[in-house]
Design a protein around this motif. Structure first.
Motif, mmCIF file in Angstrom:
data_model
loop_
_atom_site.group_PDB
_atom_site.id
_atom_site.type_symbol
_atom_site.label_atom_id
_atom_site.label_comp_id
_atom_site.label_asym_id
_atom_site.label_seq_id
_atom_site.Cartn_x
_atom_site.Cartn_y
_atom_site.Cartn_z
ATOM 1 N N GLN A 1 2.784 24.795 0.353
ATOM 2 C CA GLN A 1 2.016 24.186 -1.118
ATOM 3 C C GLN A 1 1.583 23.947 -2.249
ATOM 4 O OE1 GLN A 1 -0.880 22.605 2.120
ATOM 5 N NE2 GLN A 1 -0.145 21.159 2.489
ATOM 6 N N GLY A 2 2.263 24.946 -2.655
ATOM 7 C CA GLY A 2 1.929 25.611 -3.902
ATOM 8 C C GLY A 2 1.189 26.484 -3.854
ATOM 9 N N ARG A 3 0.339 27.537 -2.871
ATOM 10 C CA ARG A 3 -0.633 28.018 -2.812
ATOM 11 C C ARG A 3 -0.353 29.260 -2.836
ATOM 12 N NH1 ARG A 3 -4.198 24.988 2.045
ATOM 13 N NH2 ARG A 3 -4.846 22.915 0.684
ATOM 14 N N VAL A 4 1.381 29.773 -2.644
ATOM 15 C CA VAL A 4 1.251 31.259 -2.708
ATOM 16 C C VAL A 4 2.344 31.697 -4.039
ATOM 17 C CG1 VAL A 4 2.231 32.596 -1.491
ATOM 18 C CG2 VAL A 4 1.268 32.038 -0.095
ATOM 19 N N ASP A 5 1.931 32.262 -4.409
ATOM 20 C CA ASP A 5 2.604 32.837 -5.835
ATOM 21 C C ASP A 5 3.638 34.422 -5.565
ATOM 22 O OD1 ASP A 5 1.292 31.162 -7.484
ATOM 23 O OD2 ASP A 5 0.145 32.652 -7.468
ATOM 24 N N GLY A 6 3.044 34.833 -4.308
ATOM 25 C CA GLY A 6 4.318 35.701 -3.969
ATOM 26 C C GLY A 6 4.185 36.274 -2.622
ATOM 27 N N VAL A 7 5.140 37.203 -2.146
ATOM 28 C CA VAL A 7 5.074 37.811 -0.321
ATOM 29 C C VAL A 7 5.484 39.138 -1.207
ATOM 30 C CG1 VAL A 7 5.295 36.891 1.755
ATOM 31 C CG2 VAL A 7 4.890 35.318 0.428
ATOM 32 N N ILE A 8 4.442 39.725 -0.082
ATOM 33 C CA ILE A 8 5.273 41.312 0.139
ATOM 34 C C ILE A 8 4.781 41.156 0.997
ATOM 35 C CG2 ILE A 8 4.459 43.687 -0.305
ATOM 36 C CD1 ILE A 8 3.554 43.284 -3.098
ATOM 37 N N GLY A 9 5.449 41.906 2.505
ATOM 38 C CA GLY A 9 5.889 42.253 3.450
ATOM 39 C C GLY A 9 6.449 42.919 4.469
ATOM 40 N N VAL A 10 6.410 43.362 5.860
ATOM 41 C CA VAL A 10 7.221 44.097 6.173
ATOM 42 C C VAL A 10 7.717 42.934 7.185
ATOM 43 C CG1 VAL A 10 7.404 45.934 8.028
ATOM 44 C CG2 VAL A 10 6.344 45.992 6.303
ATOM 45 N N PHE A 11 9.455 42.679 7.315
ATOM 46 C CA PHE A 11 10.316 41.503 8.234
ATOM 47 C C PHE A 11 11.158 42.410 8.959
ATOM 48 C CE2 PHE A 11 8.929 39.955 3.590
ATOM 49 C CZ PHE A 11 8.159 38.878 4.558
ATOM 50 N N PHE A 12 10.569 42.930 10.119
ATOM 51 C CA PHE A 12 11.341 43.592 10.840
ATOM 52 C C PHE A 12 12.593 42.485 11.841
ATOM 53 C CE2 PHE A 12 8.451 47.330 12.941
ATOM 54 C CZ PHE A 12 8.277 47.847 11.426
ATOM 55 N N HIS A 13 12.023 41.093 11.856
ATOM 56 C CA HIS A 13 12.668 40.115 12.873
ATOM 57 C C HIS A 13 13.444 38.917 11.901
ATOM 58 C CE1 HIS A 13 11.932 42.353 15.884
ATOM 59 N NE2 HIS A 13 10.353 42.296 15.793
ATOM 60 N N SER A 14 12.946 39.738 10.711
ATOM 61 C CA SER A 14 13.451 38.244 9.537
ATOM 62 C C SER A 14 14.607 38.681 8.301
ATOM 63 C CB SER A 14 12.847 38.382 8.847
ATOM 64 O OG SER A 14 11.806 37.314 9.269
ATOM 65 N N SER A 15 15.615 37.670 8.160
ATOM 66 C CA SER A 15 17.151 38.469 7.284
ATOM 67 C C SER A 15 16.296 37.655 6.399
ATOM 68 C CB SER A 15 17.904 37.898 7.829
ATOM 69 O OG SER A 15 18.276 36.125 7.719
ATOM 70 N N ALA A 16 17.473 38.290 4.817
ATOM 71 C CA ALA A 16 16.889 37.548 3.405
ATOM 72 C C ALA A 16 17.820 35.543 3.908
ATOM 73 C CB ALA A 16 18.068 38.267 2.718
ATOM 74 N N ARG A 17 18.177 35.748 4.550
ATOM 75 C CA ARG A 17 18.398 33.721 4.531
ATOM 76 C C ARG A 17 17.456 32.962 5.604
ATOM 77 N NH1 ARG A 17 24.111 32.550 8.468
ATOM 78 N NH2 ARG A 17 25.116 33.719 6.618
ATOM 79 N N ASP A 18 16.726 33.827 6.423
ATOM 80 C CA ASP A 18 14.954 33.688 6.654
ATOM 81 C C ASP A 18 13.775 33.385 5.474
ATOM 82 O OD1 ASP A 18 16.125 33.768 9.620
ATOM 83 O OD2 ASP A 18 16.007 35.520 9.429
ATOM 84 N N LEU A 19 14.497 34.320 4.872
ATOM 85 C CA LEU A 19 13.535 34.449 3.613
ATOM 86 C C LEU A 19 14.170 33.559 2.631
ATOM 87 C CD1 LEU A 19 12.369 38.097 3.113
ATOM 88 C CD2 LEU A 19 10.724 36.385 4.618
ATOM 89 N N ALA A 20 14.973 32.472 2.265
ATOM 90 C CA ALA A 20 15.748 32.149 1.340
ATOM 91 C C ALA A 20 14.710 30.097 0.217
ATOM 92 C CB ALA A 20 17.305 31.592 2.079
ATOM 93 N N LEU A 21 14.612 29.774 1.476
ATOM 94 C CA LEU A 21 13.556 28.812 1.543
ATOM 95 C C LEU A 21 12.887 29.547 0.887
ATOM 96 C CD1 LEU A 21 12.440 25.510 2.349
ATOM 97 C CD2 LEU A 21 11.148 26.688 3.907
ATOM 98 N N LEU A 22 11.978 30.426 0.402
ATOM 99 C CA LEU A 22 10.210 30.657 -0.296
ATOM 100 C C LEU A 22 11.345 30.936 -1.359
ATOM 101 C CD1 LEU A 22 8.652 33.085 2.380
ATOM 102 C CD2 LEU A 22 7.913 30.889 1.074
#
Length: 259
Positions: A1-22
Motif C-alpha cells: 500500500q505504498g508504506r514501504v520504500d525498501g526492504v533489506i532481508g535474509v531470505f532463507f526460503h525465498s528466491s528472486a522470483r518470489d521477490l519479483a512482485l516487490l
C-alpha cells in the motif's frame, strides 16, 4: 500500500522470483546471502560474505594449530551448507578424511549445539576440535563439554561463526569467524538508498564483504614463529610470525585480525 520504500532481508526460503512482485512495484530489495547469487536483469542487490572461504579458513586455522580430528556442528538452511563445503575443502587440502558422524546437523541454537556435541562425544576417538556453523551452537557445545567434565580448550577446542556479543562473555571466550555485522548492515543500507535515490544501475549487483578469524580462548593460538632476531624468512619473504598473521588474514583482499 505504498508504506514501504525498501526492504533489506535474509531470505532463507525465498528466491528472486518470489521477490519479483516487490521489484515490479519499484520497491528495492537487498538480500543478505551466504554466497554470490545470479543477478540477471532484475534490480535485486545481493550482499554476502563468502561462507565457503570463511569456513575453510576457520578449519585451516584449527589444522594449523595442530588439531588432528576436527568435527562440525551445522544446520541445513541458509549458510549451513556452504560452511560444510568449506569445512570439507580444508580437510581435503590436508589429506584428511571425514568420518561417519563427524558432521552433526541440528538447530542453530544452544540446544542444537548441545545435542550435536553429545553425539560427537560418543565417537571413538572423540574429536579434539569442533567447528560450529554458528556461535549459538558453539556455546551449546561448550556447555555439553562442561557437563561431561571436559575442559575447553585443554581437552577439546571449540570454534564458532558469527562473532555475536555473547562470545566475549562466555567462559572460555569463543574463538570465531567475524562477518563484521555492522559493516554488512551499513553497506546494505547504502545499496538500498542507491536504489531509492535512483543512482543504482538497472541490473542487480553482487557485493562481497570481508570476514576475519577472531582468536580468543576456546581454541589454542597458532604456534609462535621464531623471534625477529633469528630473521627466519619464508618463501613469501616474511618472518614466520608475519606469515602466521598474513595467513589468518585470509585471501583475495579479505581482511583479518587476531584479538
Amino acid at each position: 500500500q505504498g508504506r514501504v520504500d525498501g526492504v533489506i532481508g535474509v531470505f532463507f526460503h525465498s528466491s528472486a522470483r518470489d521477490l519479483a512482485l516487490l521489484l515490479e512495484q519499484q520497491i528495492p530489495v537487498v538480500r543478505l546471502e551466504a554466497t554470490a547469487k545470479a543477478t540477471g536483469a532484475l534490480p535485486l542487490d545481493n550482499i554476502y560474505v563468502d561462507n565457503i572461504a570463511a569456513a575453510r579458513h576457520a578449519v585451516l586455522y584449527l589444522i594449523r594449530c595442530g588439531y588432528q580430528h576436527i568435527a562440525m556442528l551445522t544446520n541445513q538452511p541458509g549458510p549451513g551448507q556452504p560452511r560444510v563445503v568449506g569445512y570439507r575443502a580444508a580437510l581435503a587440502e590436508h589429506g584428511r578424511r571425514e568420518r561417519e558422524g563427524d558432521v552433526q546437523i541440528g538447530a542453530f541454537t544452544v540446544e542444537g549445539g548441545m545435542a550435536g556435541m553429545q553425539q560427537l562425544l560418543q565417537l571413538t576417538p572423540r574429536p579434539d576440535a569442533v567447528f560450529a556453523a554458528n556461535d549459538l551452537m558453539a556455546i551449546g557445545a561448550m556447555v555439553a563439554c562442561k557437563a561431561t567434565g571436559l575442559r575447553v580448550p585443554t581437552d577439546l577446542a571449540v570454534m564458532g561463526f558469527d562473532d555475536i556479543p555473547t562470545d566475549q562473555i562466555v567462559s572460555p571466550a569463543l574463538t570465531t569467524v567475524s562477518q563484521f555485522q555492522n559493516k554488512l548492515g551499513g553497506r546494505s543500507a547504502e545499496l538500498l538508498f542507491d536504489r531509492i535515490e535512483g543512482s543504482a544501475p538497472a541490473w542487480g549487483r553482487n557485493v562481497e564483504m570481508p570476514f576475519a578469524i577472531v582468536v580468543r580462548e576456546s581454541a589454542c593460538a597458532l604456534p609462535a614463529g621464531p623471534s625477529a632476531s633469528q630473521s627466519s624468512i619464508s618463501e613469501s619473504g616474511c618472518t614466520a610470525q608475519e606469515e602466521n598473521k598474513r595467513w589468518v588474514s585470509g585471501e583475495m583482499g579479505l581482511y583479518g585480525f587476531v584479538r
